[in-house]
Design an enzyme around this catalytic site. Sequence first.
Site, PDB file in Angstrom:
ATOM      1  N   LYS A  74       6.331 -11.777  -9.189  1.00  0.00           N
ATOM      2  CA  LYS A  74       6.844 -11.071 -10.376  1.00  0.00           C
ATOM      3  C   LYS A  74       7.902 -11.917 -11.068  1.00  0.00           C
ATOM      4  O   LYS A  74       8.682 -12.606 -10.405  1.00  0.00           O
ATOM      5  CB  LYS A  74       7.481  -9.734  -9.958  1.00  0.00           C
ATOM      6  CG  LYS A  74       6.682  -8.964  -8.917  1.00  0.00           C
ATOM      7  CD  LYS A  74       7.256  -7.605  -8.584  1.00  0.00           C
ATOM      8  CE  LYS A  74       6.555  -6.987  -7.388  1.00  0.00           C
ATOM      9  NZ  LYS A  74       7.084  -7.410  -6.079  1.00  0.00           N
ATOM     10  N   HIS A 107       8.600  -7.759 -13.761  1.00  0.00           N
ATOM     11  CA  HIS A 107       9.203  -6.974 -12.667  1.00  0.00           C
ATOM     12  C   HIS A 107       9.812  -5.655 -13.124  1.00  0.00           C
ATOM     13  O   HIS A 107       9.622  -4.624 -12.497  1.00  0.00           O
ATOM     14  CB  HIS A 107      10.231  -7.842 -11.943  1.00  0.00           C
ATOM     15  CG  HIS A 107      10.505  -7.415 -10.549  1.00  0.00           C
ATOM     16  ND1 HIS A 107      10.917  -8.277  -9.581  1.00  0.00           N
ATOM     17  CD2 HIS A 107      10.430  -6.211  -9.932  1.00  0.00           C
ATOM     18  CE1 HIS A 107      11.078  -7.636  -8.437  1.00  0.00           C
ATOM     19  NE2 HIS A 107      10.795  -6.377  -8.631  1.00  0.00           N
TER      20      HIS A 107
HETATM   21  P1  NAD Z   1       9.282   1.040   2.135  1.00  0.00           P
HETATM   22  O1  NAD Z   1       9.002   2.440   1.758  1.00  0.00           O
HETATM   23  O2  NAD Z   1       8.135   0.161   2.492  1.00  0.00           O
HETATM   24  O3  NAD Z   1      10.342   1.100   3.295  1.00  0.00           O
HETATM   25  C1  NAD Z   1      10.609   0.018   4.095  1.00  0.00           C
HETATM   26  C2  NAD Z   1      11.425   0.492   5.283  1.00  0.00           C
HETATM   27  O4  NAD Z   1      10.692   1.514   5.974  1.00  0.00           O
HETATM   28  C3  NAD Z   1      11.580  -0.631   6.287  1.00  0.00           C
HETATM   29  O5  NAD Z   1      12.767  -1.324   6.080  1.00  0.00           O
HETATM   30  C4  NAD Z   1      11.577   0.096   7.606  1.00  0.00           C
HETATM   31  O6  NAD Z   1      12.893   0.467   7.910  1.00  0.00           O
HETATM   32  C5  NAD Z   1      10.805   1.347   7.339  1.00  0.00           C
HETATM   33  N1  NAD Z   1       9.459   1.263   7.951  1.00  0.00           N
HETATM   34  C6  NAD Z   1       8.390   0.521   7.538  1.00  0.00           C
HETATM   35  N2  NAD Z   1       7.325   0.757   8.314  1.00  0.00           N
HETATM   36  C7  NAD Z   1       7.719   1.662   9.237  1.00  0.00           C
HETATM   37  C8  NAD Z   1       7.059   2.304  10.303  1.00  0.00           C
HETATM   38  N3  NAD Z   1       5.779   2.072  10.583  1.00  0.00           N
HETATM   39  N4  NAD Z   1       7.777   3.178  11.056  1.00  0.00           N
HETATM   40  C9  NAD Z   1       9.066   3.434  10.784  1.00  0.00           C
HETATM   41  N5  NAD Z   1       9.744   2.871   9.757  1.00  0.00           N
HETATM   42  C10 NAD Z   1       9.076   1.989   8.996  1.00  0.00           C
HETATM   43  O7  NAD Z   1      10.156   0.458   0.915  1.00  0.00           O
HETATM   44  P2  NAD Z   1      10.474  -0.940   0.239  1.00  0.00           P
HETATM   45  O8  NAD Z   1      10.640  -2.039   1.208  1.00  0.00           O
HETATM   46  O9  NAD Z   1      11.563  -0.691  -0.699  1.00  0.00           O
HETATM   47  O10 NAD Z   1       9.190  -1.217  -0.651  1.00  0.00           O
HETATM   48  C11 NAD Z   1       8.054  -1.882  -0.149  1.00  0.00           C
HETATM   49  C12 NAD Z   1       7.693  -3.073  -1.007  1.00  0.00           C
HETATM   50  O11 NAD Z   1       7.519  -2.696  -2.376  1.00  0.00           O
HETATM   51  C13 NAD Z   1       8.781  -4.144  -1.063  1.00  0.00           C
HETATM   52  O12 NAD Z   1       8.820  -4.937   0.082  1.00  0.00           O
HETATM   53  C14 NAD Z   1       8.367  -4.889  -2.304  1.00  0.00           C
HETATM   54  O13 NAD Z   1       7.286  -5.769  -2.029  1.00  0.00           O
HETATM   55  C15 NAD Z   1       7.935  -3.761  -3.216  1.00  0.00           C
HETATM   56  N6  NAD Z   1       9.027  -3.282  -4.102  1.00  0.00           N
HETATM   57  C16 NAD Z   1       8.880  -3.456  -5.443  1.00  0.00           C
HETATM   58  C17 NAD Z   1       9.859  -3.011  -6.323  1.00  0.00           C
HETATM   59  C18 NAD Z   1       9.659  -3.202  -7.796  1.00  0.00           C
HETATM   60  O14 NAD Z   1      10.624  -3.020  -8.552  1.00  0.00           O
HETATM   61  N7  NAD Z   1       8.477  -3.553  -8.232  1.00  0.00           N
HETATM   62  C19 NAD Z   1      11.023  -2.380  -5.843  1.00  0.00           C
HETATM   63  C20 NAD Z   1      11.157  -2.215  -4.467  1.00  0.00           C
HETATM   64  C21 NAD Z   1      10.143  -2.656  -3.613  1.00  0.00           C
END
Ligand code: NAD
Length: 279
Positions: A74, A107
């Site tokens: 992005k 982004h």
């Molecule tokens: P997410 O909902 O994936 O939450 C991640 C957190 O959930 C982890 O740190 C972990 O603590 C927990 N988790 C993950 N798998 C688990 C499991 N199986 N059991 C228990 N806990 C678990 O949220 P995120 O990381 O904010 O978002 C995911 C992805 O989305 C990011 O890595 C990124 O690639 C993307 N993203 C994009 C934007 C955007 O503005 N486009 C913003 C935020 C994130």
Amino acid sequence: MHPTIRMNNGIEIPQVGFGVYQIPASRTTEMVRVALDAGYRHVDTAQVYGNEAEVGTAIAESGLPREDVFITTKLNPQHHGYDSTSKELEESLRKLRTSYVDLYLLHWPSPGKDRYLESWRACEDLFAQGKVRSIGVSNLTVANLAWLAERSATVPAVNQVELHPNFQQDDLLRYHYSHGIITQAWGPLALGNSLSDPTLQGLAEKYRKTPAQLILRWHIQLGNIPLPKSATPSRIRENLAVFDFRIDADDMGRITALDGDPNGAPSRTMGASLPRWQP
Ligand code: NAD
């Protein structure tokens, strides 16, 4: 190989992507390697995550043919503008060690800069040049999408937005469905906050899955592309083991009923962390 969805440009996108936001660069190569070994074929990174080079290393060293891995990156909104968009993509390609990305996203809108449309035009040209196989947007509202549609005939392949059981964005999803835009869900597990919800825990037990798997399956059945992030190998594997069960219609309804649940996880978007762009 897990299921894919066809985007409006005919290109297939694997239905679960590995998100690498907030995975420190020092651990990214190792974690992407774990994800690829587990079977993920879709990695979601961004300039601002500061780990494109480490994603590139993991993919290059995996031995997988380049065309087998779907890579999204992005543009940092700080670089909005026609020339800077092309220039920054080149930098991302260099770091990712590839000649193209599968999906290139703007982004988030940066209303103060007011150069969104210039960047979108650059994306259209990069697509025509084959440097990006698909182009899309992120964090756009219905009003933003309608604004863009009035100014460009290119329908974004995806809109990547915050989406989870406590923040379901119905109106936006309806717009996506009716305009052929795929919904990518960031924060699909609400940063892990949804996992202690009693309804989700009860349903997870019923299906003999974890709450995370239940939520990811709910996304999949809605036709979304969830991008779960984890830096724990067992959870990385767990989050892809979601294609061997089906949530029935009544239980899908129970999860849908959690939307906006005041006891559930709050939305990060609604908390105004991201600029709301009202053209
Ligand atoms: P997410 O909902 O994936 O939450 C991640 C957190 O959930 C982890 O740190 C972990 O603590 C927990 N988790 C993950 N798998 C688990 C499991 N199986 N059991 C228990 N806990 C678990 O949220 P995120 O990381 O904010 O978002 C995911 C992805 O989305 C990011 O890595 C990124 O690639 C993307 N993203 C994009 C934007 C955007 O503005 N486009 C913003 C935020 C994130």
